[in-house]
Design a protein around this motif. Structure first.
Motif, PDB file in Angstrom:
ATOM      1  N   LEU A  19     -37.700   5.189 -18.662  1.00  0.00           N
ATOM      2  CA  LEU A  19     -37.537   3.738 -18.727  1.00  0.00           C
ATOM      3  C   LEU A  19     -36.128   3.285 -19.084  1.00  0.00           C
ATOM      4  N   GLY A  20     -35.545   3.839 -20.134  1.00  0.00           N
ATOM      5  CA  GLY A  20     -34.273   3.342 -20.648  1.00  0.00           C
ATOM      6  C   GLY A  20     -33.167   3.309 -19.609  1.00  0.00           C
ATOM      7  N   ASP A  21     -32.975   4.411 -18.900  1.00  0.00           N
ATOM      8  CA  ASP A  21     -31.902   4.473 -17.917  1.00  0.00           C
ATOM      9  C   ASP A  21     -32.184   3.608 -16.699  1.00  0.00           C
ATOM     10  N   VAL A  22     -33.458   3.482 -16.354  1.00  0.00           N
ATOM     11  CA  VAL A  22     -33.821   2.684 -15.180  1.00  0.00           C
ATOM     12  C   VAL A  22     -33.413   1.233 -15.366  1.00  0.00           C
ATOM     13  N   ILE A  23     -33.593   0.687 -16.572  1.00  0.00           N
ATOM     14  CA  ILE A  23     -33.286  -0.722 -16.841  1.00  0.00           C
ATOM     15  C   ILE A  23     -31.813  -1.011 -16.564  1.00  0.00           C
ATOM     16  N   PHE A  81     -23.151   4.195 -15.063  1.00  0.00           N
ATOM     17  CA  PHE A  81     -23.982   3.304 -14.245  1.00  0.00           C
ATOM     18  C   PHE A  81     -23.144   2.505 -13.256  1.00  0.00           C
ATOM     19  N   MET A  82     -21.902   2.176 -13.628  1.00  0.00           N
ATOM     20  CA  MET A  82     -21.016   1.519 -12.675  1.00  0.00           C
ATOM     21  C   MET A  82     -20.792   2.411 -11.461  1.00  0.00           C
ATOM     22  N   LEU A  83     -20.531   3.690 -11.705  1.00  0.00           N
ATOM     23  CA  LEU A  83     -20.296   4.626 -10.605  1.00  0.00           C
ATOM     24  C   LEU A  83     -21.551   4.827  -9.763  1.00  0.00           C
ATOM     25  N   SER A  84     -22.710   4.836 -10.422  1.00  0.00           N
ATOM     26  CA  SER A  84     -23.946   5.004  -9.653  1.00  0.00           C
ATOM     27  C   SER A  84     -24.165   3.813  -8.721  1.00  0.00           C
ATOM     28  N   GLY A  85     -23.875   2.598  -9.232  1.00  0.00           N
ATOM     29  CA  GLY A  85     -24.014   1.411  -8.391  1.00  0.00           C
ATOM     30  C   GLY A  85     -23.052   1.417  -7.229  1.00  0.00           C
ATOM     31  N   LEU A  86     -21.799   1.800  -7.493  1.00  0.00           N
ATOM     32  CA  LEU A  86     -20.798   1.855  -6.430  1.00  0.00           C
ATOM     33  C   LEU A  86     -21.108   2.965  -5.425  1.00  0.00           C
ATOM     34  N   THR A  87     -21.721   4.048  -5.901  1.00  0.00           N
ATOM     35  CA  THR A  87     -22.105   5.134  -4.994  1.00  0.00           C
ATOM     36  C   THR A  87     -23.165   4.674  -4.007  1.00  0.00           C
ATOM     37  N   VAL A  88     -24.131   3.914  -4.498  1.00  0.00           N
ATOM     38  CA  VAL A  88     -25.165   3.384  -3.605  1.00  0.00           C
ATOM     39  C   VAL A  88     -24.536   2.479  -2.546  1.00  0.00           C
ATOM     40  N   ILE A  89     -23.576   1.652  -2.979  1.00  0.00           N
ATOM     41  CA  ILE A  89     -22.880   0.783  -2.018  1.00  0.00           C
ATOM     42  C   ILE A  89     -22.135   1.620  -0.985  1.00  0.00           C
TER      43      ILE A  89
END
Length: 473
Positions: free
Chosen positions: A376-380, A440-448
């Motif tokens: 849960l924690g990381d997903v949020i 988490f910033m890098l994970s978001g940019l990776t998805v993009i």
């Protein structure tokens, strides 16, 4: 505010754009009350009941209340952007259409809207999973559950949601009203019970917030407030759910903005009162370490039996939120497919019940899988980091571009002090994005980045822009 000089669109009419083709197949049967109810149950969910201790621990004191205030402020400012776009383009799919229209339907808008759908295929099931995992966490208060049993509960909840949504939209609106009642009942019990049986004077909690005001500009508290606000904003997300259902809302140019502002103000008041109520009974030093803070709170006041009843109500609220989440997001791949920008199979409506059943089953199925895999924690945090750049910041910039190209009369809803709220929203969202942390910033940019690659591959195979400039003219 509503521009009184702009004519009200008929209930079944949307502005004429190429994105509306085929979308009139969705009947407009949801009224203001039903739309607001679906917004509110989407916003509440399991979020405030599992996030409250995390927010207290992040800020380490009564100043945790400021994170809830900031979350409400961000939501309210961003709602002005959604209100202008939602009233002007009340269609199924929400941000998908907003991005494509704002940036141009043949070139950059095609890319931005594709990236939004791409992210939706990942983050919408993650949102489902976060609620289902939180549901299973609270369920373990009623009976001890090991890790695999919790996963089985969370997966079963997602499957039940799919079954309930496999029906006509008008009956869904009625179900939503019943679930909304459960939300108000639960929060009302917590608020009234705590404030009328306070064991810690409210004056102590409120006075504990005052010194924090003068320190908010300090670096450490500002950083902590940013991190805590990431979690509170998660609890407010959903105020725009009505925009995803834009093609099914009656009197959309008025009801879409109204439902969002009513939802935000109402939920913000309930959240703030709930937090004050809880810490007036359970000291914040104890509350920050509680896994079942609401259950502990009610048990402290009324005993173990009442604690179990409160847990059941929390589970019902969480279930209701998942219901609204999957309902709204299932319309996004459908809208893209109707528009010819996604797999045609997602454009299929149920032959007798008139809802996008393929999209519903696909997102629900992924939500089921994710609920078995993640914590849960990381997903949020990941959910928010993934969405900010394209959806929230991209959408706000897109509105600025639209105002340069279109007449004032094209916007039935007009925000006050334009463009100040838009610019403020962009700055705040970027602050929140950096507050999620580097990982988490890098994970978001990776998805993009992966989405851009997928878009280029698809465009190359179909001989579309940017590989065939003539098709982007």
């Amino acid at each position: 505010m509503i521009d009184s000089t702009s004519p009200e669109l008929p209930d079944d009419t949307v502005p004429a754009t190429s994105t509306t083709a085929g979308q009139d197949a969705l009947p407009r049967r949801l009224n203001l009350v039903q739309g607001t109810a679906l917004n509110m149950i989407d916003m509440v969910g399991i979020g405030p009941f599992v996030v409250l201790p995390l927010v207290i621990k992040t800020l380490g004191g009564p100043q945790f209340m400021w994170a809830w205030v900031l979350g409400a402020f961000i939501s309210l400012i961003d709602a002005f952007v959604w209100a202008e776009l939602g009233a002007a383009f009340p269609q199924a799919g929400g941000s998908y259409n907003f991005l494509k229209i704002s940036y141009g339907e043949r070139r950059w808008g095609r890319l931005l809207s594709f990236l939004y759908v791409w992210q939706t295929l990942i983050q919408a099931p993650l949102v489902m999973a976060s609620g289902a995992i939180g549901f299973a966490q609270y369920a373990s208060y009623l009976m001890p559950l090991d890790d695999w049993q919790r996963r089985a509960v969370s997966g079963g909840v997602v499957l039940l949601i799919i079954v309930l949504l496999y029906r006509k939209i008008d009956s869904i609106g009625k179900i939503g009203l019943v679930m909304w009642g459960a939300v108000l009942l639960t929060l009302g019990w917590i608020i009234i019970g705590g404030l009328t049986n306070a064991r810690i004077p409210l004056s102590e909690t409120i006075s504990g917030m005052i010194p924090a005001v003068g320190s908010v500009s300090g670096g450490l508290l500002a950083a902590g407030l940013g991190q805590a606000s990431v979690k509170t904003i998660y609890c407010y997300l959903g105020y725009y759910n009505v925009c995803h259902l834009g093609g099914e809302i009656q009197r959309p140019t008025r009801n879409i903005p109204a439902s969002m502002f009513i939802s935000i103000v109402g939920i913000a008041a309930l959240y703030l009162l709930m937090n004050l109520s809880v810490v007036s009974v359970v000291p914040w030093q104890e509350a920050q370490n509680s896994e079942f803070i609401v259950s502990t709170f009610v048990e402290t006041l009324y005993g173990p039996g009442a604690g179990k009843l409160a847990t059941i109500l929390v589970l019902l609220v969480a279930f209701s939120s998942l219901f609204a989440v999957l309902l709204g997001y299932s319309r996004v791949p459908y809208a893209a497919a109707v528009d010819g920008q996604f797999f045609k199979i997602f454009a299929r409506l149920h032959p007798t019940r008139q809802f996008p059943y393929v999209s519903l089953l696909f997102l629900g199925g992924l939500g089921f899988i994710f609920s078995l895999l993640f914590r849960l924690g990381d997903v949020i945090t990941a959910i928010l980091a993934m969405r900010i750049v394209i959806q929230f910041v991209g959408q706000a910039i897109g509105l600025l571009l639209l105002h340069r190209r279109r007449a004032v009369s094209d916007f039935p809803f007009r925000m006050p002090l334009f463009p100040l709220p838009v610019l403020l929203a962009i700055c705040i969202w970027l602050f929140v994005f950096f507050s999620t942390g580097l990982t988490f910033m890098l994970s978001g940019l990776t998805v993009i980045g992966l989405g851009i690659v997928a878009f280029l591959v698809s465009a190359g195979l179909k001989k579309r822009w940017p590989f065939d400039p003539t098709k982007g003219a």
